[in-house]
Design an enzyme around this catalytic site. Structure first.
Site, short mmCIF file in Angstrom:
data_model
loop_
_atom_site.label_atom_id
_atom_site.label_comp_id
_atom_site.label_asym_id
_atom_site.label_seq_id
_atom_site.Cartn_x
_atom_site.Cartn_y
_atom_site.Cartn_z
N CYS A 1 42.79 42.68 34.77
CA CYS A 1 43.47 42.97 33.96
C CYS A 1 43.02 43.51 32.15
O CYS A 1 43.55 44.38 31.24
CB CYS A 1 44.37 42.14 32.54
SG CYS A 1 44.39 40.10 32.18
N HIS B 1 24.91 43.92 32.15
CA HIS B 1 26.29 44.01 32.11
C HIS B 1 26.57 42.85 33.03
O HIS B 1 27.37 42.19 32.07
CB HIS B 1 26.65 44.94 32.46
CG HIS B 1 28.21 45.54 31.90
ND1 HIS B 1 28.45 45.28 29.69
CD2 HIS B 1 29.79 45.32 32.47
CE1 HIS B 1 29.74 45.77 30.01
NE2 HIS B 1 30.09 45.30 31.43
#
Lengths: 277, 429
Positions: free
Chosen positions: B50, B100
């Site tokens: 989400c 990342h």
């Protein structure tokens, strides 16, 4: 047997050092909770307690009586009993964070014991009685248990205050829950009461045996007072609403009475109960 | 060969864009298939939660593949991203893309710093990519490293310590009073959603029994049935409070419904046993004057939030330690990555074969006369050289940028165990 005496003196001198190292490590654990100092804490304390045990045993064997002839030696014995009790408590609670507060007491007692060393050989014969040894040991264990109860009572009050005033700092994070602190306080006070009961009974028997009657002096009165106070508090906790903060407060107060009995009465008020000048 | 990353998250893009970018597992599989069939990008990992949608891919030429990926996964589906709104997207290459991903699995990129859930989400994404046949040796190794660093971050630092939600904070506070919540009774006052959430949390900690009091008894009965408890009307609240140890209040009442007088009466009934109030209603349901009663522990939204804030602050202090861990793991992965070229592979093959040869010659030396030993040495050396000559020749023609050939090199490294004994070095670096 100069060598044995030298050995005992060295051990006695080393004791505060061992306890000091353990105390500072526990203090570091409390402040930083760093894993390396945390791992070291318990072994350090166990070492100190073992060295202490060796000292007590060697002394008893060599002088043929337990090392509780004067107030300083009694304080040393209290320190030992408190440290050993704490090790057991730590196993029960699984947290080392109450350690520095208990060990501060132990360290203070050991320092006093070492600063006033007396390796007396001319001990009155009455002190070599087995019954009296039981009496003194039980009294020491009882008062040690009250000392532990008082520290847990004090920590309880600190934690109680921290939670109620919503100060979620070091005290809140490091100290165990109120439930655990209350249980530790109650256990210790119950043990203390048990030991003191035995001490009073053996004392009375011994006194009757030696003097033909139970001798009452201020110190005996204070012991009765202490006994009654803890008895009432524990009964109150069991049957009424005398629990939590009130029980904790009773423990702290009770110990202050004990300290009064141990120090003030012993030094100023009585001749009986002091056998060596 | 390059590792590319194109993505957006809660910091780079608003919710309106994020919800359009989010993909169901079926859509993820379809997208991966599309990338493979149309753009010839056969190694890709698509992570969609989400709060983030990120695509990692191993490609030959980043200059060609980046626009393709950007278009397929993002701009073609989300109109908002066209017309100069590209700043919602971020792109990273090679070392930075690896870093990342590692930051993501460590929870450093999460909305709630250090949260645990993301590790499971990345694992799911990896499984989807694998069943879509989009995972090769390179991505597999990358994902393994990412899971490893994520786990290390949580076990070796305190990035995951302390409660970071109001419900967890309530549990922690109650446990500072009662040690364990098992067998402690809970009374839920008000049957709103937040209260139910908090109650479910307490139930998972073993509280028993659960009582529910509400203005309308019907609603209380419904909630009590769902949660497995007993229903009361508000009139029966005092009696209920005497039976439990924790009271959670969440009513929409305009003023306090529990006051000092009431609590004193309750405390008399329960012989002063400790009672915890968790008041998550605004305005508050429990009058602050209640604090004057001994052995009462009252927490409102402010105190619960201050616990949460404290955990977040403490977690923030752990970030540098986690970043050090990540640096080491990135360096370890990049060393392996750079070894995926024909030169290092040929060198390592020679090293491994020579190791086996020398060991065997040494072991069997006694079976030969001393004058034959030199011959044995020469013969075995020649044998190894001849065995590897053809392989080395073919490997030399591999082009540095081709992901398929890189993939073969990676497979070769694995098949011959060229990286064995190196992983420990990576961890220590």
């Amino acid at each position: 047997m100069i060598n044995t005496e030298l050995f005992l003196t060295i051990l006695l001198d080393l004791l505060p050092v061992f306890y000091a190292v353990a105390f500072f490590d526990y203090l570091l654990v409390f402040v930083t909770n760093e894993s390396t100092v945390r791992r070291l804490a318990r072994p350090l304390l166990i070492t100190a307690v073992l060295v202490n045990l060796v000292y007590l045993l060697a002394y008893t064997v060599y002088f043929e009586h337990i090392p509780m002839v004067n107030i300083y030696q009694v304080m040393g014995a209290v320190g030992f009993a408190v440290a050993a009790t704490y090790l057991w408590v730590e196993t029960k609670t699984g947290t080392p964070h109450t350690g520095p507060f208990i060990l501060f007491l132990v360290l203070a007692f050991q320092v006093v014991n070492t600063l006033f060393p007396k390796l007396d050989r001319d001990v009155p014969d009455i002190l070599k009685s087995a019954l009296l040894s039981v009496h003194v040991s039980m009294a020491v264990l009882g008062y040690s248990a009250f000392a532990v109860a008082a520290v847990y009572g004090l920590i309880y009050l600190l934690q109680y205050r921290a939670i109620r005033t919503k100060k979620f700092g070091l005290v809140f994070r490091r100290f165990p829950s109120l439930d655990i602190l209350d249980r530790m306080n109650t256990y210790a006070a119950s043990f203390g009461l048990g030991f003191l009961t035995v001490a009073i009974i053996t004392g009375a028997i011994w006194s009757t045996h030696v003097y033909g009657a139970v001798k009452i002096d201020p110190k005996v009165l204070v012991a009765f007072l202490t006994w009654a106070l803890y008895g009432v508090a524990l009964l109150g906790r069991r049957f009424t609403s005398w629990r939590g903060p009130r029980m904790a407060f009773s423990s702290v107060l009770g110990f202050l009475v004990v300290m009064f009995s141990m120090v003030a009465v012993n030094l100023f008020l009585t001749k009986f109960h002091i056998f060596v000048s | 060969m390059s590792l590319i990353l194109v993505g957006l998250n809660h910091e780079s893009a608003p919710l309106a864009v994020r919800e359009k970018a989010a993909l169901s597992p079926e859509q993820v599989a379809l997208t991966l298939k599309g990338l493979r069939d149309r753009e010839r990008i056969s190694q890709a990992l698509l992570l969609s939660t989400c709060n983030r949608t990120e695509l990692y891919a191993v490609v030959g030429d980043a200059g060609v593949s980046l626009p393709q990926v950007r278009d397929t996964v993002f701009t073609s589906r989300i109109p908002e991203l066209n017309g100069g709104a590209d700043s919602f997207l971020y792109e990273h290459l090679d070392t930075e893309a690896v870093r990342h991903l590692f930051r993501v699995t460590c929870g450093l990129e999460s909305l709630v710093l250090g949260e645990q859930e993301i590790l499971g989400q990345v694992k799911n994404a990896f499984e989807i990519s694998r069943s879509a046949e989009s995972v090769g040796t390179v991505l597999h190794r990358l994902a393994d490293h990412a899971f490893k660093v994520g786990k290390r971050a949580r076990s070796e630092t305190r990035i995951g310590y302390g409660p970071v939600s109001v419900a967890y904070a309530a549990v922690e506070l109650a446990e500072k009073v009662f040690q364990t919540l098992e067998g402690r009774g809970v009374l839920l006052v008000g049957a709103g959603e937040n209260g139910v959430l908090c109650a479910e949390h307490l139930i998972s900690r073993g509280v028993e029994p659960l009582l529910v009091a509400n203005r309308t008894l019907e609603r209380a009965e419904t909630v009590a049935r769902d949660l497995g408890g007993e229903a009361f009307s508000l009139d029966g609240m005092e009696e209920a409070m005497a039976r439990v140890d924790i009271v959670v209040t969440t009513t929409g009442a305009s003023g306090a419904i529990i006051d000092e007088e009431m609590v004193r009466k309750v405390m008399h009934m329960r012989e002063s046993r400790a009672l915890v109030f968790i008041d998550i209603a605004v305005p508050r349901d429990v009058d602050p004057e209640v604090d004057r009663v001994p052995n009462i522990f009252r927490f409102d939204m402010d105190s619960l939030k201050s616990i949460v804030d404290q955990s977040i602050t403490r977690r923030r202090k752990e970030v540098p330690a986690v970043e050090r861990l990540i640096d080491a793991e990135v360096a370890g992965f990049m060393r392996w990555w750079e070894s995926l070229a024909s030169g290092p592979v040929i060198r390592d093959l020679n090293r491994v074969f020579e190791g086996v040869r020398a060991h065997e010659v040494e072991r069997n030396a006694k079976r030969f006369q001393s004058e034959d030993r030199e011959q044995l040495d020469i013969f075995t050396r020649n044998l190894i050289r001849k065995l590897l000559a053809g392989t080395a020749q073919r490997l030399k023609h591999y082009r540095a940028g081709n992901p398929e050939e890189m993939e073969r090199l990676a497979a070769l490294r694995e098949a011959f165990g060229l990286d064995e004994g190196k992983d420990e070095d990576d961890a220590d670096a």
